[in-house]
Write an enzyme that holds these catalytic residues in place. Structure first.
Site, mmCIF file in Angstrom:
data_model
loop_
_atom_site.group_PDB
_atom_site.id
_atom_site.type_symbol
_atom_site.label_atom_id
_atom_site.label_comp_id
_atom_site.label_asym_id
_atom_site.label_seq_id
_atom_site.Cartn_x
_atom_site.Cartn_y
_atom_site.Cartn_z
ATOM 1 C CE LYS A 115 -3.735 1.889 2.966
ATOM 2 N NZ LYS A 115 -4.523 1.630 4.208
ATOM 3 C CB SER A 196 -7.881 3.217 3.205
ATOM 4 O OG SER A 196 -7.008 2.647 4.158
ATOM 5 C CB SER A 220 -8.023 0.274 6.007
ATOM 6 O OG SER A 220 -8.664 1.521 6.059
#
Ligand SMILES: *[C@@H]1O[C@H](CO)[C@@H](O)[C@H](O)[C@H]1NC(C)=O
Ligand SMILES: *[C@@H]1O[C@H](CO)[C@@H](O)[C@H](O)[C@H]1NC(C)=O
Ligand SMILES: *[C@@H]1O[C@H](CO)[C@@H](O)[C@H](O)[C@H]1NC(C)=O
Ligand SMILES: *[C@@H]1O[C@H](CO)[C@@H](O)[C@H](O)[C@H]1NC(C)=O
Ligand SMILES: *[C@@H]1O[C@H](CO)[C@@H](O)[C@H](O)[C@H]1NC(C)=O
Ligand SMILES: *[C@@H]1O[C@H](CO)[C@@H](O)[C@H](O)[C@H]1NC(C)=O
Ligand SMILES: *[C@@H]1O[C@H](CO)[C@@H](O)[C@H](O)[C@H]1NC(C)=O
Ligand SMILES: *[C@@H]1O[C@H](CO)[C@@H](O)[C@H](O)[C@H]1NC(C)=O
Length: 568
Positions: A115, A196, A220
């Site tokens: 990420k 996310s 997330s």
């Protein structure tokens, strides 16, 4: 590359049959067909490791394949922000090391994505999705990234993610960032990937890397795992290091994998978990050294266990009262049979005795979370900004960050608000160490941990099983572990709904759903073992096919004749 040694026949058969590869060519001298070659959509990391070890595949070819696959779908899905310009060179070097007999462990030469909030000490940028935060490459590296590199993993690139892990502003569409654009999921056209760790979920699902790392503060990892038909493991806060990750609140942030299977995720966790002197939360681990996640992969793990299936009356929780609540519950109910086949006793557990206490609790938890979340975000983000070299870019503190987000056209300030960033400038926000802030944290974490622990105790169950959307709310404040496994998809009767900006489809027939296992803090390994036993019985991931798939696959590099016995 030539194999380094001849293998006993038994090993050859093990390799071939574990891959489902062209047994006919070995036994009946028949030619293989392309259909016999596995796809990167469902091959496991252990199988990739066997192919690399046998010389059938090189890390270089595998890395190039993943790069090609990213290019195949990224214009449509925007799952990946950046590809490591050195990935192919790193892979070639690892191939040379392997040829010299220096390969070690199942992650050696395996490409993974991280990420965009994981700092990487290489030529890539680290922005948590923001162009403002990333004028030059990071000056530090996340501890878990370094650990993965040391295990031989190739950091292939940066996955797209909600900007600032979803804490930029109230109306930013899930999956959007300035650096990566709008991420979409691959099961329903224009579907929300959830966030996310949105790009990590999509990339893991489509095999754009062997697996991907995400982070969770409140949902997330859990949510994008569910929405993208992959496994997501949110470790207890403190099981894995967060050092070098752009933070939201260190009281809740955690780092974990999104992968096609529990076994793949466990391989990554075995490398990631452990004490890090640079993250003092890891010093709270109750183990001398973390238990092995791969050793917990036991088909019988649910034998004799009791699971509490969490029920929420639709009137209780406005947040979950979505248009497809019944359809979701029907899919949840169907998991019962699989859990029982795996050996578990399943009992129904009501989350709250009455609707009012539910609403009050959720309201209080969120109210208290905002009391400590803002000072934590301010201090943590400020400290990360301090690592940006003084001469680079225009961002040197939170004020100049807000200024940049407001004025850089790529940040789309006129479309998406940035009020959470602006709030970090409020001069009346409490200090993170103040007693009011600590009290709010202890209130929210105590209430949710008490609720979960109380259900476990009251119903004498080993873990709770529940829909992912509910699990992450209960696990956020107290840093509880959550293991999420694909459990199917919404059926044909489901309604379609889009987000308020009409950018993404939030729910629709065919939308993947996840079953979450949760229990008290530090039960990570037990939850992984339960998730594995359920996954192996239900095998839901493979039953759901993405509408969009990368064109490049192993058949272009693994020629069928390659499994001829003489070459093995
Ligand atoms: C880590 O350090 C912070 C700040 O000094 C402190 O508040 C916290 O309690 C520590 N956590 C652990 C688990 O030691
Ligand atoms: C697998 O789990 C079962 C049931 O809990 C246990 O009896 C068995 O010893 C476990 N096997 C291994 C190899 O750990
Ligand atoms: C959900 O199912 C219940 C009964 O199972 C029914 O009473 C209710 O109307 C359904 N709600 C929706 C929105 O379909
Ligand atoms: C799911 O199962 C529960 C009982 O375990 C039942 O009350 C409920 O109506 C079921 N829901 C659906 C949608 O089938
Ligand atoms: C925090 O929780 C308590 C209940 O324990 C509640 O009285 C208080 O209003 C909550 N604070 C906020 C800001 O919501
Ligand atoms: C988000 O909020 C901002 C500020 O209020 C507004 O200008 C913008 O139009 C909103 N965007 C969306 C997509 O709703
Ligand atoms: C805080 O900011 C407000 C305006 O936003 C200003 O009026 C006030 O003087 C500031 N207070 C301090 C202590 O700086
Ligand atoms: C939302 O977008 C879809 C697809 O682009 C379109 O068909 C629909 O009319 C839009 N709805 C609204 C309310 O704008």
């Amino acid at each position: 590359m030539a194999p380094t040694a001849l293998r006993p026949l038994q090993t050859i058969f093990k390799i071939v049959s574990s891959l489902g590869l062209c047994l006919a060519s070995l036994t009946q001298h028949k030619p293989c067909h392309a259909a016999d070659i596995p796809s990167l959509l469902d091959i496991s990391i252990s199988e990739l490791a066997l192919l690399l070890e046998s010389g059938e595949l090189t890390s270089r070819a595998l890395t190039q394949l993943y790069v090609d696959r990213i290019h195949d779908v990224n214009d449509d899905l925007h799952a990946v922000i950046e590809i490591n310009p050195d990935a192919i060179a790193i892979a070639s070097d690892l191939d040379r090391q392997r040829a010299a007999g220096h390969a070690s462990g199942p992650l050696f030469g395996i490409p993974i994505l991280v990420k965009d909030n994981y700092a990487t000490h290489d030529r890539m940028l680290t922005g948590a999705g923001s162009v403002c935060l990333a004028p030059v490459p990071a000056t530090l590296e996340a501890t878990v990234v370094t650990r993965l590199r040391q295990a031989g993993a190739i950091i292939l690139g940066k996955a797209n993610a909600d900007e600032f892990s979803g804490s930029r502003g109230f109306n930013v569409t899930g999956g959007w960032s300035a650096r990566g654009g709008q991420t979409y999921g691959a099961y329903v056209e224009k579907q929300t990937p959830c966030g996310s760790s949105s790009g990590s979920g999509v990339a893991a699902s489509l095999g754009l890397a062997a697996a991907a790392l995400g982070t969770e503060t409140a949902g997330s990892i859990t949510c994008p795992a569910a929405y993208n038909n992959v496994v997501g493991i949110k470790p207890s806060v403190g099981t894995t290091s967060r050092h070098g990750v752009v933070p939201v609140t260190l009281r809740q942030d955690t780092t974990g994998p999104l992968a096609q299977s529990i076994a793949d995720a466990a391989l990554l966790l075995d490398v990631m978990a452990g004490v890090d002197p640079l993250d003092n939360y890891t010093s709270a681990q109750p183990w001398d050294s973390p238990p092995s996640f791969t050793a917990a992969l036991n088909l019988s793990a649910l034998q004799g266990k009791r699971l509490g299936m969490v029920r929420v009356a639709s009137s209780q929780l406005a947040l979950l009262d979505g248009v497809n609540k019944n359809e979701t519950e029907a899919v949840l109910n169907a998991t019962r049979r699989h859990l029982e086949v795996a050996g578990a006793e399943v009992v129904d557990v009501a989350l709250f005795p009455d609707p009012e206490s539910a609403l009050t609790l959720i309201e209080w938890v969120f109210g208290n979370m905002s009391v400590y979340g803002l000072p934590d975000f301010r201090d943590g983000l400020g400290a990360y900004i301090d690592t940006i070299p003084a001469g680079a870019g225009t961002v040197h503190d939170l004020e100049t960050l807000v200024e940049c987000v407001k004025s850089d056209p790529r940040e789309l300030a006129s479309v998406y608000s940035y009020d959470s960033l602006t709030q970090t400038l409020d001069n009346d926000t409490l200090p993170a160490g103040s007693s009011e802030v600590w009290e709010a944290y202890l209130t929210a974490s105590g209430a949710t941990r008490g609720l979960v622990a109380g259900l476990l105790e009251q119903h004498q169950v080993d873990a709770l099983v529940l829909v992912s959307d509910l699990a992450y709310l209960l696990g956020a404040s107290a840093g509880l572990p959550i293991v999420t496994v694909p459990m199917g998809a919404l059926g044909e009767d489901a309604q379609t709904a889009r987000d308020p900006t009409n950018t993404t489809v939030q729910t629709a027939p065919g939308m993947p759903l996840g079953l979450s296992f949760m229990a008290d803090k530090w039960s990570d390994v037990e939850l992984v073992s339960y998730g594995y036993a359920y996954e192996q019985v239900s095998r839901k991931r493979e039953q759901l096919k993405p509408y969009l798939k990368p064109r490049h696959d192993l058949d272009s590099v693994l020629r069928p004749r390659a499994v001829d016995a003489r070459q093995l």
